[in-house]
Scaffold this motif. Structure first.
Motif, PDB file in Angstrom:
ATOM      1  N   GLY A   1       0.810  -1.208   0.000  1.00 50.31           N
ATOM      2  CA  GLY A   1       0.000   0.000   0.000  1.00 50.31           C
ATOM      3  C   GLY A   1       0.843   1.257   0.000  1.00 50.31           C
ATOM      4  O   GLY A   1       0.506   2.242  -0.652  1.00 50.31           O
ATOM      5  N   ALA A   2       1.937   1.252   0.771  1.00 44.08           N
ATOM      6  CA  ALA A   2       2.796   2.437   0.844  1.00 44.08           C
ATOM      7  C   ALA A   2       3.403   2.756  -0.511  1.00 44.08           C
ATOM      8  O   ALA A   2       3.439   3.910  -0.948  1.00 44.08           O
ATOM      9  CB  ALA A   2       3.891   2.216   1.881  1.00 44.08           C
ATOM     10  N   LYS A   3       3.881   1.715  -1.194  1.00 42.74           N
ATOM     11  CA  LYS A   3       4.481   1.942  -2.513  1.00 42.74           C
ATOM     12  C   LYS A   3       3.431   2.384  -3.520  1.00 42.74           C
ATOM     13  O   LYS A   3       3.684   3.250  -4.356  1.00 42.74           O
ATOM     14  CB  LYS A   3       5.181   0.670  -2.985  1.00 42.74           C
TER      15      LYS A   3
ATOM     16  N   PHE B   1       0.323  14.680  -3.129  1.00 42.72           N
ATOM     17  CA  PHE B   1      -0.675  13.705  -3.576  1.00 42.72           C
ATOM     18  C   PHE B   1      -0.415  12.308  -3.002  1.00 42.72           C
ATOM     19  O   PHE B   1      -1.169  11.389  -3.290  1.00 42.72           O
ATOM     20  CB  PHE B   1      -0.719  13.655  -5.098  1.00 42.72           C
ATOM     21  N   ALA B   2       0.653  12.146  -2.212  1.00 44.21           N
ATOM     22  CA  ALA B   2       0.883  10.891  -1.492  1.00 44.21           C
ATOM     23  C   ALA B   2       0.081  10.960  -0.194  1.00 44.21           C
ATOM     24  O   ALA B   2       0.578  11.406   0.844  1.00 44.21           O
ATOM     25  CB  ALA B   2       2.373  10.692  -1.215  1.00 44.21           C
ATOM     26  N   SER B   3      -1.182  10.558  -0.254  1.00 39.19           N
ATOM     27  CA  SER B   3      -2.101  10.797   0.860  1.00 39.19           C
ATOM     28  C   SER B   3      -1.644  10.133   2.157  1.00 39.19           C
ATOM     29  O   SER B   3      -1.754  10.722   3.233  1.00 39.19           O
ATOM     30  CB  SER B   3      -3.506  10.324   0.486  1.00 39.19           C
ATOM     31  N   GLY B   4      -1.112   8.917   2.062  1.00 38.07           N
ATOM     32  CA  GLY B   4      -0.655   8.238   3.262  1.00 38.07           C
ATOM     33  C   GLY B   4       0.495   8.974   3.918  1.00 38.07           C
ATOM     34  O   GLY B   4       0.519   9.165   5.143  1.00 38.07           O
ATOM     35  N   PHE B   5       1.454   9.405   3.134  1.00 36.52           N
ATOM     36  CA  PHE B   5       2.589  10.165   3.651  1.00 36.52           C
ATOM     37  C   PHE B   5       2.108  11.470   4.265  1.00 36.52           C
ATOM     38  O   PHE B   5       2.574  11.891   5.328  1.00 36.52           O
ATOM     39  CB  PHE B   5       3.580  10.437   2.514  1.00 36.52           C
ATOM     40  N   ARG B   6       1.157  12.137   3.594  1.00 34.57           N
ATOM     41  CA  ARG B   6       0.634  13.408   4.099  1.00 34.57           C
ATOM     42  C   ARG B   6      -0.033  13.227   5.458  1.00 34.57           C
ATOM     43  O   ARG B   6       0.133  14.062   6.353  1.00 34.57           O
ATOM     44  CB  ARG B   6      -0.360  13.973   3.081  1.00 34.57           C
ATOM     45  N   ARG B   7      -0.781  12.119   5.623  1.00 34.26           N
ATOM     46  CA  ARG B   7      -1.441  11.877   6.909  1.00 34.26           C
ATOM     47  C   ARG B   7      -0.431  11.546   7.995  1.00 34.26           C
ATOM     48  O   ARG B   7      -0.593  11.959   9.143  1.00 34.26           O
ATOM     49  CB  ARG B   7      -2.461  10.748   6.768  1.00 34.26           C
ATOM     50  N   ARG B   8       0.602  10.791   7.637  1.00 27.46           N
ATOM     51  CA  ARG B   8       1.596  10.395   8.641  1.00 27.46           C
ATOM     52  C   ARG B   8       2.511  11.551   9.026  1.00 27.46           C
ATOM     53  O   ARG B   8       3.052  11.566  10.132  1.00 27.46           O
ATOM     54  CB  ARG B   8       2.448   9.237   8.099  1.00 27.46           C
TER      55      ARG B   8
END
Length: 211
Positions: free
Chosen positions: A3-5, A70-77
């Motif tokens: 998912g991260a990639k 636009f990397a939503s996971g990175f933005r949330r973390r």
């Protein structure tokens, strides 16, 4: 693919899309710094190089930092990183838009660039600047949805040069290097395609958000 990639596929694609204009900008800066012989189309920048010198590095920053948003996971973390990047992203985007408007208004036009293309540049450059300002106003009011929508629009317009390069390739293969009205319409299409995609993304977010 984890998912991260997978979450980095969109940012990677956006950075790749901006590669052609970034490379072209680096070549132009090298010319202005006294590198290889200046191309005839770039000679108009020599008398007043500052707008170009500001425009190109700001466009690189804007393209890369905007893509990472636009990397939503990175933005949330990493919300702290998102806010810090935004403090660079908005000013760099405004430099891109305003320097682009200055160049459209005051530099001599290259052969084949007419009033229609100048109009496109003024309209989309203004729209980019307004979108970024509205995005900034929205986040100061804690309106995250409007902030994301306006920033998406501003980024889409700013990335127009990448889409323009992609659009012109099939035409050049099929019919040769575009010029005159054909080139103008292809450049305009690059901005229109990006704005349309941005609106599709924004609508998708609204549908995905309950209430």
């Amino acid at each position: 693919m984890t998912g991260a990639k997978a979450g980095w596929r969109v940012p990677a694609g956006l950075i790749a899309l901006s590669a052609v204009p970034v490379i072209a900008g680096a070549v132009r800066l090298t010319e202005l710094a006294g590198g290889p012989q200046v191309l005839e189309s770039d000679a108009r920048f020599l008398a007043a190089p500052l707008p170009v010198v500001l425009h190109i590095p700001a466009a690189v920053l804007f393209s890369v930092l905007g893509a990472v948003q636009f990397a939503s996971g990175f933005r949330r973390r990493r919300p702290g990183w998102h806010r810090a990047a935004g403090r660079v992203l908005v000013p760099s985007g405004l430099v891109v838009a305003l320097s682009g408007l200055w160049m459209a208004l005051f530099y001599d036009r290259p052969e084949g660039d007419g009033d229609l293309l100048a109009g496109f540049r003024l309209v989309f450059g203004t729209a980019m600047a307004v979108s970024l300002v509205l995005g900034l106003v929205a986040i100061r009011r804690r309106d995250v949805a409007r902030h994301r929508a306006w920033m998406t629009r501003g980024y889409a317009i700013g990335l127009g040069a990448g889409t323009q390069a992609v659009i012109q390739v099939p035409w050049a293969i099929a019919a040769g290097e575009p010029g005159g009205l054909s080139r103008t319409l292809l450049l305009g299409a690059g901005w229109v395609v990006n704005v349309a995609v941005a609106e599709w993304v924004i609508r998708g977010r609204r549908r995905a958000t309950p209430g």
